[in-house]
Design a protein around this motif. Structure first.
Motif, PDB file in Angstrom:
ATOM      1  N   ALA A  11       0.853  -1.095   0.160  1.00  0.00           N
ATOM      2  CA  ALA A  11      -0.172  -0.032   0.153  1.00  0.00           C
ATOM      3  C   ALA A  11       0.793   1.222   0.241  1.00  0.00           C
ATOM      4  CB  ALA A  11      -0.984   0.004   1.149  1.00  0.00           C
ATOM      5  N   ASP A  12       1.924   1.283   0.892  1.00  0.00           N
ATOM      6  CA  ASP A  12       2.854   2.688   0.758  1.00  0.00           C
ATOM      7  C   ASP A  12       3.274   2.721  -0.398  1.00  0.00           C
ATOM      8  OD1 ASP A  12       2.298   2.818   3.540  1.00  0.00           O
ATOM      9  OD2 ASP A  12       4.123   1.763   4.195  1.00  0.00           O
ATOM     10  N   LEU A  66      -2.911 -13.984  -1.988  1.00  0.00           N
ATOM     11  CA  LEU A  66      -3.088 -13.395  -3.073  1.00  0.00           C
ATOM     12  C   LEU A  66      -4.224 -12.426  -2.738  1.00  0.00           C
ATOM     13  CD1 LEU A  66      -1.999 -13.437  -5.917  1.00  0.00           C
ATOM     14  CD2 LEU A  66      -3.925 -14.774  -6.254  1.00  0.00           C
ATOM     15  N   ALA A  67      -5.062 -13.060  -1.991  1.00  0.00           N
ATOM     16  CA  ALA A  67      -6.266 -12.233  -1.594  1.00  0.00           C
ATOM     17  C   ALA A  67      -6.014 -10.992  -0.313  1.00  0.00           C
ATOM     18  CB  ALA A  67      -7.561 -13.114  -1.107  1.00  0.00           C
ATOM     19  N   ARG A  68      -5.203 -11.580   0.396  1.00  0.00           N
ATOM     20  CA  ARG A  68      -4.760 -10.691   1.605  1.00  0.00           C
ATOM     21  C   ARG A  68      -3.675  -9.534   1.117  1.00  0.00           C
ATOM     22  NH1 ARG A  68      -0.607  -9.593   4.504  1.00  0.00           N
ATOM     23  NH2 ARG A  68       0.970 -10.987   3.135  1.00  0.00           N
ATOM     24  N   ARG A  69      -2.980  -9.646   0.172  1.00  0.00           N
ATOM     25  CA  ARG A  69      -2.194  -8.656  -0.259  1.00  0.00           C
ATOM     26  C   ARG A  69      -2.744  -7.694  -0.866  1.00  0.00           C
ATOM     27  NH1 ARG A  69       3.553 -10.363  -2.832  1.00  0.00           N
ATOM     28  NH2 ARG A  69       3.668  -7.828  -2.581  1.00  0.00           N
ATOM     29  N   HIS A  70      -3.670  -8.217  -1.917  1.00  0.00           N
ATOM     30  CA  HIS A  70      -4.266  -6.944  -2.545  1.00  0.00           C
ATOM     31  C   HIS A  70      -5.509  -6.325  -1.801  1.00  0.00           C
ATOM     32  CE1 HIS A  70      -2.470  -9.415  -5.534  1.00  0.00           C
ATOM     33  NE2 HIS A  70      -2.188  -8.398  -6.315  1.00  0.00           N
ATOM     34  N   ARG A  71      -6.115  -7.083  -0.941  1.00  0.00           N
ATOM     35  CA  ARG A  71      -7.317  -6.576  -0.013  1.00  0.00           C
ATOM     36  C   ARG A  71      -6.679  -5.484   0.853  1.00  0.00           C
ATOM     37  NH1 ARG A  71     -12.709  -7.711   1.610  1.00  0.00           N
ATOM     38  NH2 ARG A  71     -13.108  -5.771   2.784  1.00  0.00           N
ATOM     39  N   GLU A  72      -5.440  -5.803   1.337  1.00  0.00           N
ATOM     40  CA  GLU A  72      -4.762  -4.913   2.277  1.00  0.00           C
ATOM     41  C   GLU A  72      -4.748  -3.535   1.548  1.00  0.00           C
ATOM     42  OE1 GLU A  72      -1.834  -6.695   4.620  1.00  0.00           O
ATOM     43  OE2 GLU A  72      -0.313  -4.986   4.006  1.00  0.00           O
ATOM     44  N   ALA A  74      -6.277  -2.262  -0.863  1.00  0.00           N
ATOM     45  CA  ALA A  74      -7.679  -1.676  -1.266  1.00  0.00           C
ATOM     46  C   ALA A  74      -8.116  -1.173   0.077  1.00  0.00           C
ATOM     47  CB  ALA A  74      -8.707  -2.659  -1.652  1.00  0.00           C
ATOM     48  N   ASP A  75      -8.064  -1.885   1.391  1.00  0.00           N
ATOM     49  CA  ASP A  75      -8.282  -1.363   2.671  1.00  0.00           C
ATOM     50  C   ASP A  75      -7.858  -0.055   3.196  1.00  0.00           C
ATOM     51  OD1 ASP A  75     -10.124  -3.254   3.044  1.00  0.00           O
ATOM     52  OD2 ASP A  75      -8.832  -4.521   4.371  1.00  0.00           O
ATOM     53  N   ARG A  76      -6.483   0.119   2.586  1.00  0.00           N
ATOM     54  CA  ARG A  76      -5.621   1.102   3.176  1.00  0.00           C
ATOM     55  C   ARG A  76      -5.806   2.429   2.144  1.00  0.00           C
ATOM     56  NH1 ARG A  76      -0.320   0.583   4.915  1.00  0.00           N
ATOM     57  NH2 ARG A  76      -0.215   2.924   4.213  1.00  0.00           N
ATOM     58  N   LEU A  77      -5.792   2.093   0.910  1.00  0.00           N
ATOM     59  CA  LEU A  77      -6.011   3.304  -0.024  1.00  0.00           C
ATOM     60  C   LEU A  77      -7.119   3.724  -0.587  1.00  0.00           C
ATOM     61  CD1 LEU A  77      -2.475   2.667  -2.009  1.00  0.00           C
ATOM     62  CD2 LEU A  77      -3.042   3.693   0.238  1.00  0.00           C
ATOM     63  N   LEU A  78      -8.080   2.953  -0.517  1.00  0.00           N
ATOM     64  CA  LEU A  78      -9.315   3.239  -1.542  1.00  0.00           C
ATOM     65  C   LEU A  78     -10.716   3.624  -0.575  1.00  0.00           C
ATOM     66  CD1 LEU A  78      -9.443   0.249  -3.999  1.00  0.00           C
ATOM     67  CD2 LEU A  78      -7.770   2.625  -3.970  1.00  0.00           C
ATOM     68  N   GLN A  83     -13.714   1.016  -3.042  1.00  0.00           N
ATOM     69  CA  GLN A  83     -13.637  -0.222  -2.715  1.00  0.00           C
ATOM     70  C   GLN A  83     -14.923  -1.419  -3.156  1.00  0.00           C
ATOM     71  OE1 GLN A  83     -13.056  -0.935   1.330  1.00  0.00           O
ATOM     72  NE2 GLN A  83     -11.215   0.147   1.755  1.00  0.00           N
ATOM     73  N   ALA A  84     -16.128  -0.713  -3.281  1.00  0.00           N
ATOM     74  CA  ALA A  84     -16.940  -1.362  -3.725  1.00  0.00           C
ATOM     75  C   ALA A  84     -17.152  -1.901  -5.126  1.00  0.00           C
ATOM     76  CB  ALA A  84     -18.434  -0.543  -3.256  1.00  0.00           C
TER      77      ALA A  84
END
Ligand code: ADP
Ligand code: ASP
Ligand code: MG
Length: 460
Positions: A11-12, A66-72, A74-78, A83-84
């Protein structure tokens, strides 16, 4: 602007990328090309390979990761609205990953075509995230799948683009976005055949995607953002005292990348040559550093060696025609068999009195080379007319590159001297008449010492 895997690694990093892009949009019209998040392509390929061996568990772990890294990200930046939009599309790609792996584990095989569709899913996911991160920063952007832009042959795994068709398709597809001032965020690595089947441009191929798109759009410049300050005088992991080279010519860059400098995919330079578009290598993590400019050779460039590169895992193959096969016939048949299998050679030497041809190949190609040569000389070997090819394994090739080595006497002598002083044996030597590069084969265990010695000798 092309961003590599480390540049979009979390995310950073993606936030940094969004800042670098938005900082430019008032100055210029920008198109973005992205790699998969660091490590994702390796993870996808490993999961698929394990699945094809019948392992039904391994890819489930990869799916979570895969899900965790991309989800993280999305959670942090969007923002919630973003997100929806993005989360269901990420879930769709993860669903594709699961379906493909499940299929591979059932049939216990992967075709190169299916592998391309799977190994490039990471780029689809990172493009979605980077476009959404830009929008969350108030910058209009849209993810674009490069299968809609880059047209290639059907050599899955390492496809070759058709430049003219790619230019037309890219311009047509991106024109409506440009009219609406939307920044396209394009998947690197991926492309498609004329029939629309997904192909890839070879490992590390997003650099090539970057210059293909830049060439197609007739960009003023292509910026390749990575995790080092630019092209260095040697691989910084081998020679810690290596430092950045401010300017490199197109030919030098092509030579360095062909001979293993990972900072650029070997074909990166081709698409920008015709229009002489400059390519900059820049550091996402140190953006104020100007980086390296790759462009036309300068007449006033200082003479001598500019940079070193190495291929660490190679083999030397010796084929002898004895007094039975003349050198020209021997060479013609060897290279024809290699070219039919698309196997690149790294250096070639001849000793024609006894009809001996010696050449180096990537260790990863060795099995292929053996098969190709055994097939090409099947009858001769069967009847002991010529000897079977000999293989010297664990060889490394050190390459000295510099446009202006031409006409500078004593360069080879100094390199030999530097190695001789340290007791490093040179197994083979090659230098073309263009004098753009000099290649030296040494034992792979001595490669670090060899590059360091030559780096010191030429005070790089
Ligand atoms: P990206 O993911 O951005 O495409 P890569 O890992 O493919 O980045 O390429 C960058 C890496 O290339 C650097 O981290 C560096 O370790 C390596 N490298 C090898 N040779 C050189 C060189 N001569 N100059 C710069 N980097 C090099
Ligand atoms: N993600 C691809 C790879 O790892 C392409 C790239 O990074 O350039 O090979
Ligand atoms: Mg790369």
């Amino acid at each position: 602007m092309k961003f590599g895997g480390t540049s979009v690694g979390d995310a950073d990093c993606i936030e940094r990328v969004a800042a670098l892009v938005t900082a430019q949009v008032t100055e210029a019209e920008v198109a973005v090309v992205v790699s998969a998040m660091a490590g994702v392509t390796d993870m996808l390929i490993r999961a698929a390979t394990e699945a094809s061996r019948g392992d039904r568990e391994h890819w489930k772990g990869a799916r979570q990761e895969l899900a965790r890294r991309h989800r993280e990200v999305a959670d942090r930046l969007l923002y919630a609205g973003e997100q929806a939009q993005v989360l269901p599309r990420l879930a769709e790609e993860i669903g594709n990953f699961e379906n493909l792996c499940s299929g591979f584990s059932l049939v216990r095989e992967i075709t190169p075509r299916a592998m391309d569709a799977l190994s490039s899913l990471g780029e689809k996911m990172s493009a979605l995230l980077v476009a959404a991160a830009l929008r969350s920063k108030g910058c209009a952007a849209e993810a674009v799948d490069a299968t809609e832009l880059i047209v290639t042959d059907n050599h899955f795994g390492n496809a070759s683009p058709y430049f003219d068709e790619t230019a037309v398709k890219t311009r047509d597809r991106l024109a409506p976005l440009r009219r609406r001032h939307l920044i396209p965020v394009i998947t690197g690595f991926r492309a498609a055949t004329r029939e629309g089947l997904c192909t890839t441009l070879g490992r590390g191929g997003s650099d090539y995607s970057g210059t293909l798109i830049g060439g197609a759009l007739e960009a003023d410049e292509v910026w390749i953002w990575t995790d080092v300050d630019g092209v260095m005088t040697a691989d910084p992991r081998l020679v810690p005292s290596a430092h950045i080279v401010p300017e490199v010519s197109y030919r030098e860059a092509a030579e360095l990348s062909y001979f293993g400098a990972k900072v650029l995919h070997p074909k990166t330079i081709q698409p920008v040559l015709k229009r002489q578009i400059p390519v900059w290598i820049k550091n996402t993590f140190n953006p104020t550093c100007p980086g390296t400019r790759i462009g036309a050779a300068r007449v006033d460039a200082p003479p001598g060696v500019k940079a070193l590169t190495t291929i660490r895992a190679a083999d030397l193959i010796t084929v002898s025609g004895r007094d039975r096969l003349g050198f020209s016939e021997l060479a013609a048949r060897v290279f024809e068999s290699l070219s039919r299998e698309d196997i690149p050679t790294l250096m070639v030497t001849q000793s024609s009195a006894d009809n001996v041809l010696c050449f180096a190949v990537h260790d990863a190609d060795l099995l292929h080379v053996r098969e190709a040569l055994e097939k090409a000389f099947e009858l001769e070997i069967l009847h002991d007319y010529i000897a079977p090819p000999e293989v010297l394994p664990q060889v490394a090739i050190v390459v000295l590159v510099g446009e202006n080595m031409k006409g500078t006497p004593g360069i080879s002598g100094r390199a030999f001297g530097a190695l001789g002083k340290r007791g490093i044996n040179i197994i083979a030597i090659a230098q073309g008449s263009s004098e753009l590069s000099i290649s030296l084969a040494v034992a792979s265990g001595e490669v670090k010492e060899a590059v360091t010695a030559i780096h010191e000798e030429f005070e790089l």
